[in-house]
Design a protein around this motif. Structure first.
Motif, PDB file in Angstrom:
ATOM      1  N   ARG A 276       0.843  -1.200   0.000  1.00  0.00           N
ATOM      2  CA  ARG A 276       0.000   0.000   0.000  1.00  0.00           C
ATOM      3  C   ARG A 276       0.873   1.243   0.000  1.00  0.00           C
ATOM      4  O   ARG A 276       1.465   1.609   1.004  1.00  0.00           O
ATOM      5  N   ARG A 280      -1.571   5.564  -4.285  1.00  0.00           N
ATOM      6  CA  ARG A 280      -1.742   4.580  -5.355  1.00  0.00           C
ATOM      7  C   ARG A 280      -2.706   3.494  -4.905  1.00  0.00           C
ATOM      8  O   ARG A 280      -3.779   3.315  -5.497  1.00  0.00           O
ATOM      9  N   ASP A 281      -2.377   2.813  -3.834  1.00  0.00           N
ATOM     10  CA  ASP A 281      -3.328   1.851  -3.279  1.00  0.00           C
ATOM     11  C   ASP A 281      -3.615   2.096  -1.800  1.00  0.00           C
ATOM     12  O   ASP A 281      -4.197   1.264  -1.134  1.00  0.00           O
ATOM     13  N   PHE A 282      -3.203   3.245  -1.325  1.00  0.00           N
ATOM     14  CA  PHE A 282      -3.653   3.779  -0.038  1.00  0.00           C
ATOM     15  C   PHE A 282      -4.433   5.026  -0.408  1.00  0.00           C
ATOM     16  O   PHE A 282      -3.861   6.085  -0.640  1.00  0.00           O
ATOM     17  N   ARG A 283      -5.754   4.848  -0.533  1.00  0.00           N
ATOM     18  CA  ARG A 283      -6.582   5.915  -1.122  1.00  0.00           C
ATOM     19  C   ARG A 283      -7.626   6.360  -0.127  1.00  0.00           C
ATOM     20  O   ARG A 283      -8.593   5.639   0.117  1.00  0.00           O
ATOM     21  N   TYR A 284      -7.411   7.499   0.437  1.00  0.00           N
ATOM     22  CA  TYR A 284      -8.413   8.048   1.350  1.00  0.00           C
ATOM     23  C   TYR A 284      -8.779   9.453   0.905  1.00  0.00           C
ATOM     24  O   TYR A 284      -7.948  10.168   0.356  1.00  0.00           O
TER      25      TYR A 284
END
Lengths: 290, 307
Positions: A276, A280-284
């Motif tokens: 994460r 990119r793939d830590f999306r908050y």
């Protein structure tokens, strides 16, 4: 649309093209005012700080901020350099006075000159960028001192063209006018009754004497705004744009500017390693928990 | 027919116990489920006090909309404490709440839950997950697979007649087959919780999205001769404003009263059995619908798509 429409970079609006940039000013004012009020309030602030240049973008931003937060809660900061046009400061003060906001005036000449004293060969682009970043550093300092959020003044035209200084005028917490083309900024500023002097003068970054946006860019805002609307908002391809009467060279030039300035509109790249990675793939959402 | 108590009541000019629906047009805190549950409980109590029989909340009212990775963090379960608390509140007034619903298989759905008398009466899981433009739902969510009508208990209304409803969440409404299926399933009311982001500010005094929903809600109501209860949210998330405009459209296609503004509000509207009856007698499209023809054509198209 006739293929015989003469290609021109400065021609009149193509048939059927009139009105594409028309906005409902009452509705837009309501949305932008709510935006500033809510997004400032959500992060626990009540106040805003706006860099005020004397131009139309910052005048409009200040007008919206004052409507949203109350003029007493907005700090306009006028930051002239010794070569800035005196008319700019005068117009900035006029805007602040009209809106009932109390401006701070901070001359940036000393801090800019101190830096370039050792770098006499620096060209005017470097100097202009430095000025923009000195202004940014002042806005963020006052932001901290007055517990006021920095409200940005970049319009959609300059954001798309990358006509800004990265980490300079493009640095802010939120931006009410970033989805309005320059033409629309003028329309809304006129609707809100901003001073005629501000509406009438030629757009300028005022980083050096006599600087003109349109001369530097090589085309008028009226024309490039129409092109960007068709290209970006309407997703029209090159062939369609030519059929609308835009010059092929002009279309290519603008498309290239948009592509080449993409980095200015994105957070910096982070090398991917983990499962994460931020953004990119830590999306908050930014408004996480607010 | 003439023994129908509603009809007799109508003929006698008596006030009938028609249900009152409240549209809880609010702005949730993004990803803060406990805070949003508390706000729901306040609004449900207010709606009950004001005489509502049903209170409808917007899409994802327990979580907010642009959740991204908060989807998993904000999920609730039907038997979990959040829905249980709201179910207890539904002893006073029926309610429709929006949530991320996690099932036993850990799939996450964008769902609307109808609660009444302390129980879960019906769950609709959004079928059409918009994943284009500013929408990214299918990245995070599983799609529902059914549109079903159900009977609203509405115990506080003590209605003589049953009211049949179906729920469509926001994008579900953009597919005209969705309300058409519900109409065939016998609904009197299409309930549409929504989180519609406002965009399109050309001249016309109304957002492009608001104009689209105006056309859809009025057209479906009129063509299907049903009520459409549309509850949209307000507020901003990451710069995107939601435009409100919650309304009840009658089975004649006319908006009852005025749509709500862009502010938080909870307008109340009465659903009138008499209006449904009048619309369906004046414009008997439901009676005349040729299900046999539609079914035959659908079978033909299915055969063709298999070839």
């Amino acid at each position: 649309m006739s293929a015989a429409t003469p290609p021109s970079a400065v021609g009149p609006p193509a048939p059927g093209d009139a009105g594409v940039l028309v906005i409902d000013c009452v509705l837009v004012t309501e949305i932008l005012t709510g935006f500033v009020r809510e997004e400032v309030g959500k992060v626990g602030f009540r106040r805003g700080v706006v860099g005020l240049s004397g131009g139309v973008d910052s005048a409009l931003t200040l007008a919206i901020a004052c409507r949203a937060l109350g003029a007493e809660n907005v700090v306009p900061i006028v930051m002239p350099y010794r070569t800035s046009s005196p008319a700019s400061e005068r117009d900035a003060r006029r805007v602040a006075a009209q809106l009932g906001a109390d401006p701070l005036v901070i001359d940036i000449s000393a801090q800019v000159d101190a830096y370039f004293e050792r770098l006499p060969d620096a060209d005017r682009a470097r100097r202009g960028n430095k000025m923009a970043r000195e202004r940014m550093s002042i806005l963020y300092d006052v932001s901290s001192a007055r517990h006021a959020l920095v409200i940005g003044t970049s319009n959609k035209t300059e954001l798309l063209l990358g006509y800004s200084t990265i980490h300079g005028d493009s640095a802010y917490a939120l931006n009410p006018i970033g989805d309005l083309y320059k033409t629309q900024v003028y329309a809304l500023a006129g609707h809100l009754g901003l001073p005629e002097e501000v509406l009438a003068k030629a757009p300028s970054a005022d980083l050096w004497e006599g600087q003109s946006d349109e001369e530097e860019l090589g085309f008028s805002y009226a024309l490039v705004d129409r092109l960007l609307f068709h290209m970006v908002d309407e997703r029209r391809g090159r062939d369609e744009l030519l059929r609308l009467g835009f010059d092929g060279g002009f279309v290519d030039q603008v498309a290239r500017r948009v592509r080449d300035s993409q980095f200015k509109r994105r957070p910096p790249l982070i090398a991917k390693l983990s499962q994460r990675t931020i953004d990119r793939d830590f999306r908050y959402p930014r408004d996480w928990g607010r | 027919m003439l023994s129908d108590p509603d009809v007799l009541a109508e003929l006698a000019g008596e006030a009938r116990p028609d249900p009152v629906v409240a549209l809880a047009q609010g702005a949730p805190r993004l990803g803060d489920v406990p805070a949003n549950v508390d706000r729901h409980l306040e609004l449900i109590a207010q709606a009950a006090e004001r005489g509502a029989d049903l209170v409808v909340f917007p899409e994802l009212s327990l979580t907010g909309y642009f959740l991204k990775d908060l989807v998993a963090d904000s999920a609730v379960r039907l038997e979990g404490k959040e829905i249980s608390a709201l179910a207890r509140a539904s002893r006073a007034v029926d309610c429709v709440v929006g949530c991320i619903l996690e099932g036993d298989d850990h799939r996450l759905h964008n769902a609307a839950v109808y609660l009444s008398r302390g129980e879960v009466v019906h769950v609709h899981r959004k079928v059409y997950l918009p994943t284009y433009g500013l929408f990214d739902e299918a990245r995070y969510l599983a799609a529902g697979d059914r549109f079903r009508a159900f009977t609203m208990p509405l115990p506080s209304a003590r209605a003589h007649r049953e009211w049949r409803a179906g729920i469509l969440i926001c994008e579900d409404l953009w597919h005209p087959t969705s309300p058409a299926v519900l109409a065939r399933d016998g609904v009197d009311v299409v309930i549409c919780p929504s989180a519609s982001p406002g965009r399109g500010v050309g001249s016309g005094a109304e957002l492009g999205t608001a104009q689209s929903y105006d056309v859809m809600t009025r057209t479906y109501a009129q063509l299907l001769t049903t009520y459409v209860v549309y509850c949209n949210r307000v507020g901003y998330e990451d710069g995107v404003g939601f435009w409100g405009g919650s309304r009840v459209v009658g089975p004649d296609g006319e908006i009852r009263g005025e749509p709500a503004s862009r502010e938080e509000a909870m307008p109340l509207h009465r659903l009138e059995r008499g209006a449904l009856r009048r619309a369906r007698i004046a414009n008997p499209m439901l009676r005349d619908e040729r299900h046999d023809v539609v079914d035959a054509e659908m079978r033909r198209l299915r055969r063709r798509s298999r070839m």
